[in-house]
Enzyme design. Structure first.
Site, short mmCIF file in Angstrom:
data_model
loop_
_atom_site.label_atom_id
_atom_site.label_comp_id
_atom_site.label_asym_id
_atom_site.label_seq_id
_atom_site.Cartn_x
_atom_site.Cartn_y
_atom_site.Cartn_z
N ASP A 199 -11.53 2.96 3.69
CA ASP A 199 -11.98 1.32 3.81
C ASP A 199 -13.57 1.30 3.44
O ASP A 199 -13.93 0.30 3.02
CB ASP A 199 -11.41 0.86 4.95
CG ASP A 199 -10.15 -0.02 5.01
OD1 ASP A 199 -10.06 -0.64 3.86
OD2 ASP A 199 -9.67 -0.20 5.83
N GLN A 258 -5.25 -1.53 9.38
CA GLN A 258 -5.05 -2.82 9.01
C GLN A 258 -5.55 -3.71 9.82
O GLN A 258 -5.29 -3.74 10.98
CB GLN A 258 -3.54 -2.96 8.58
CG GLN A 258 -3.34 -4.46 7.71
CD GLN A 258 -3.84 -4.56 6.26
OE1 GLN A 258 -3.77 -3.51 5.82
NE2 GLN A 258 -4.35 -5.64 6.02
N LYS A 307 0.94 -1.31 0.02
CA LYS A 307 -0.11 0.07 -0.09
C LYS A 307 0.87 1.29 0.15
O LYS A 307 0.59 2.19 -0.77
CB LYS A 307 -0.92 0.11 1.09
CG LYS A 307 -2.17 -0.87 1.15
CD LYS A 307 -2.59 -1.25 2.36
CE LYS A 307 -3.81 -2.32 2.09
NZ LYS A 307 -4.57 -2.59 3.36
N1 GUN Z 1 -7.24 -6.87 6.00
C1 GUN Z 1 -7.61 -7.36 4.89
N2 GUN Z 1 -7.99 -6.71 4.06
C2 GUN Z 1 -8.35 -5.40 4.43
C3 GUN Z 1 -8.73 -4.24 3.79
O1 GUN Z 1 -9.23 -4.10 2.90
N3 GUN Z 1 -8.81 -3.47 4.90
C4 GUN Z 1 -8.23 -3.32 5.99
N4 GUN Z 1 -8.20 -2.21 6.64
N5 GUN Z 1 -7.48 -4.37 6.65
C5 GUN Z 1 -7.63 -5.51 5.83
#
Ligand code: GUN
Length: 297
Positions: free
Chosen positions: A121, A98, A54
């Site tokens: 998100d 996350q 990311k």
């Molecule tokens: N962990 C796995 N997929 C995601 C996601 O799309 N967003 C977040 N914040 N954590 C994740």
């Protein structure tokens, strides 16, 4: 019939390119740089890989990227204080915590502490409610990526029968809302659905998001259907080697479908591309500027 393979990797690269071009214009015309903060608590190896990717892709798009890596035993108070600081920071337009968080932290409380306007998100309960009532919201990245792939392949989705297999808050439920927003007739199916094979067979669009390797066999797919496989499951193959498979049995489904996403290289790369798109959208909204076209729901 042999299905067209939907190249999510190439489509995601195109989305990232469009985001980067828009970011460059924002900087040139307004002196604004979108900023994304990613918060990782603990040392989960898969999460560390995601967070690294990311950060890398955020910088490649010309955005400001901040990473906060916190100890596994970080207290809820400390995490909430950090979120408060990021909420108040004008250089930060998107905040992503996350998941999963370590067990002693209350994920719902933490997610709902994020300013909904910075919730890239789309997990904050306000954004869930806005999406459910057809109002402008931040949209979860993976379903947004699936929607972009479907619109690109099919044009208008109006009137099509869409079956979403899986009812998670992260994918299944928001996916169903987005398809409804595009005027599909939507069924949310799941592990308790009766005659699941028959339900899936009626679909023009199948979105599989159950997290069970190859759960949807090819003979459940209607001829010509468009199949979006959200699953990423690591299984043991021949000789003890592991490999990635989706929630759909790809080889048999590709014999009947009109189009299908592969695993890997289908939906997966779209998630981070949509995270960048959401960060750009949040930045435009925060500054009262027009939203990027083709990068929102
Ligand atoms: N962990 C796995 N997929 C995601 C996601 O799309 N967003 C977040 N914040 N954590 C994740």
């Amino acid at each position: 019939m042999t299905a067209e393979i939907i190249d999510g990797k190439a489509f995601a690269a195109d989305v990232r390119g469009r985001v980067a071009a828009h970011v460059a214009r924002l900087q040139a015309d307004h002196g604004i740089t979108p900023g994304l903060a990613v918060v990782l608590v603990g040392e989960d190896p898969a999460s560390q890989v995601y967070v690294r990717n990311k950060g890398k892709q955020t910088k490649e798009a010309g955005m400001h990227s901040v990473e906060h890596r916190l100890d596994p035993d970080t207290s809820q108070e400390r995490l909430l204080a950090l979120i408060g600081e990021l909420n108040a920071d004008p250089a930060i337009h998107g905040i992503l915590v996350q998941l999963p968080l370590p067990g002693h932290l209350d994920s719902e409380l933490v997610i709902n502490a994020i300013d909904p306007a910075k919730d890239v998100d789309g997990f904050h309960v306000s954004n869930v409610g806005l999406l459910g009532t057809g109002q402008k919201s931040m949209v979860p990245c993976t379903p947004l990526g699936c929607l972009m792939l479907l619109r690109d392949r099919l044009g208008s989705l109006s009137g099509l029968n869409a079956v979403v297999v899986g009812r998670s808050n992260i994918v299944g439920k928001p996916m169903a809302q987005l398809l409804l927003g595009d005027s599909c007739t939507v069924t949310i199916a799941h592990s308790r659905t009766r005659d699941l094979a028959e339900v899936v067979r009626r679909a023009d669009i199948v979105v599989a998001a159950v997290g069970r390797p190859e759960m949807v066999p090819g003979d459940w797919i209607g001829p010509g259907a468009t199949v979006i496989d959200v699953g990423i499951n690591r299984i043991e193959g021949a000789g003890g080697k592991t490999r990635l498979v989706g929630d759909v049995a790809f080889d048999s489904a590709a014999q009947v479908a009109g189009a299908i996403t592969p695993v890997p290289g289908g939906v997966g790369p779209m998630t981070i591309a949509c995270l960048l798109a959401n960060t750009l959208t949040a930045c435009c909204r925060a500054n009262g500027l027009p939203e990027p076209e083709g990068l929102t729901a």
